[in-house]
Design a protein around this motif. Sequence first.
Motif, PDB file in Angstrom:
ATOM      1  N   ALA A 122      -8.231  20.107   0.583  1.00 22.32           N
ATOM      2  CA  ALA A 122      -7.176  19.778   1.774  1.00 22.32           C
ATOM      3  C   ALA A 122      -5.966  21.091   0.529  1.00 22.32           C
ATOM      4  CB  ALA A 122      -6.730  18.461   1.719  1.00 22.32           C
ATOM      5  N   LYS A 123      -6.317  20.744  -0.638  1.00 20.24           N
ATOM      6  CA  LYS A 123      -5.808  21.563  -1.189  1.00 20.24           C
ATOM      7  C   LYS A 123      -5.571  22.812  -1.509  1.00 20.24           C
ATOM      8  CE  LYS A 123      -4.726  18.583  -5.565  1.00 20.24           C
ATOM      9  NZ  LYS A 123      -2.662  18.857  -4.969  1.00 20.24           N
ATOM     10  N   ALA A 126      -4.687  23.524   2.015  1.00 19.87           N
ATOM     11  CA  ALA A 126      -2.233  23.764   2.336  1.00 19.87           C
ATOM     12  C   ALA A 126      -1.679  25.186   2.013  1.00 19.87           C
ATOM     13  CB  ALA A 126      -2.020  22.997   0.835  1.00 19.87           C
ATOM     14  N   LYS A 127      -2.872  26.090   1.145  1.00 16.33           N
ATOM     15  CA  LYS A 127      -2.596  27.735   1.296  1.00 16.33           C
ATOM     16  C   LYS A 127      -2.750  28.482   1.914  1.00 16.33           C
ATOM     17  CE  LYS A 127      -4.413  29.167  -2.759  1.00 16.33           C
ATOM     18  NZ  LYS A 127      -5.850  29.711  -3.478  1.00 16.33           N
ATOM     19  N   ASP A 131      -1.751  21.186   6.800  1.00 19.38           N
ATOM     20  CA  ASP A 131      -0.562  19.706   6.092  1.00 19.38           C
ATOM     21  C   ASP A 131      -2.350  19.292   5.532  1.00 19.38           C
ATOM     22  OD1 ASP A 131      -0.454  17.141   6.237  1.00 19.38           O
ATOM     23  OD2 ASP A 131       1.789  17.802   7.089  1.00 19.38           O
ATOM     24  N   GLU A 132      -2.187  19.183   4.274  1.00 19.08           N
ATOM     25  CA  GLU A 132      -2.530  18.969   2.975  1.00 19.08           C
ATOM     26  C   GLU A 132      -2.685  17.027   3.142  1.00 19.08           C
ATOM     27  OE1 GLU A 132      -3.122  18.767  -1.946  1.00 19.08           O
ATOM     28  OE2 GLU A 132      -1.440  19.527  -0.638  1.00 19.08           O
ATOM     29  N   LYS A 133      -2.123  16.282   3.343  1.00 19.69           N
ATOM     30  CA  LYS A 133      -1.723  15.036   3.743  1.00 19.69           C
ATOM     31  C   LYS A 133      -2.959  14.943   5.636  1.00 19.69           C
ATOM     32  CE  LYS A 133       0.301  10.620   4.067  1.00 19.69           C
ATOM     33  NZ  LYS A 133      -1.012  10.086   5.143  1.00 19.69           N
ATOM     34  N   LEU A 136      -6.604  15.565   4.372  1.00 15.65           N
ATOM     35  CA  LEU A 136      -7.548  14.591   3.301  1.00 15.65           C
ATOM     36  C   LEU A 136      -7.994  13.492   3.949  1.00 15.65           C
ATOM     37  CD1 LEU A 136      -8.913  14.359   1.325  1.00 15.65           C
ATOM     38  CD2 LEU A 136      -6.223  13.777  -0.364  1.00 15.65           C
TER      39      LEU A 136
END
Length: 207
Positions: A122-123, A126-127, A131-133, A136
């Motif tokens: 997920a990180k 984000a790159k 949306d990371e959240k 995840l």
Amino acid sequence: MALAPKFAGQKFAATSAPTLHTLELYLDYVCPFSAKMFGTVYTSVLPLIREKYPSKVQILFRQQIQPWHPSSTLVHEAGVAVLKLQPSKFWEFSKELFDDAKSYYDVNVVNEPRNATYARLAKLGAKVGIDEKQMLDMLRISDKPGADGSLNSGNGVTNDLKVLVKMNRLVGIHVTPTVVFNGVVENGISSSFTKDQWEEWLEKNVV
């Protein structure tokens, strides 16, 4: 299955959209040979197609899970999450994932909890602007039984992943990378193909 343009008469369509040549790349994110092919395709072949063949050929990235690498399922789930959340970022995310692929190889994940692997993926999403959240949340596996008592309820991409696996099984793809051109396996293209070899192949086959 893709249709070669020379057989376009077999197709009925309500619009006059052209029939393109289709290259299907069956790739696994944790396969080093897939990474090698993807790198050349991403940096050299895609720009070449944009320049010379924009209305003649398309490339499909087929996600091919290789179950002897357990993390293969997890990284491809991340790819599916990107397809669901922001499909226009899929190729860019795939580039990031292939660049970081060794951190998901067997030795590097054997002692890592599954949800921790998802958190890293997920990180990575984000790159490229995902949306990371959200990513995840879509990937995370609950440690509680489902409302019906089920213990194998999967996550937010399980059903879509099943469809992709079924599609690949129906055409009998096994190893990666495998290239299919207009519905036929093209054994002449290897992971070691250079930019010049790709250019020569396209000139010969995309007419």
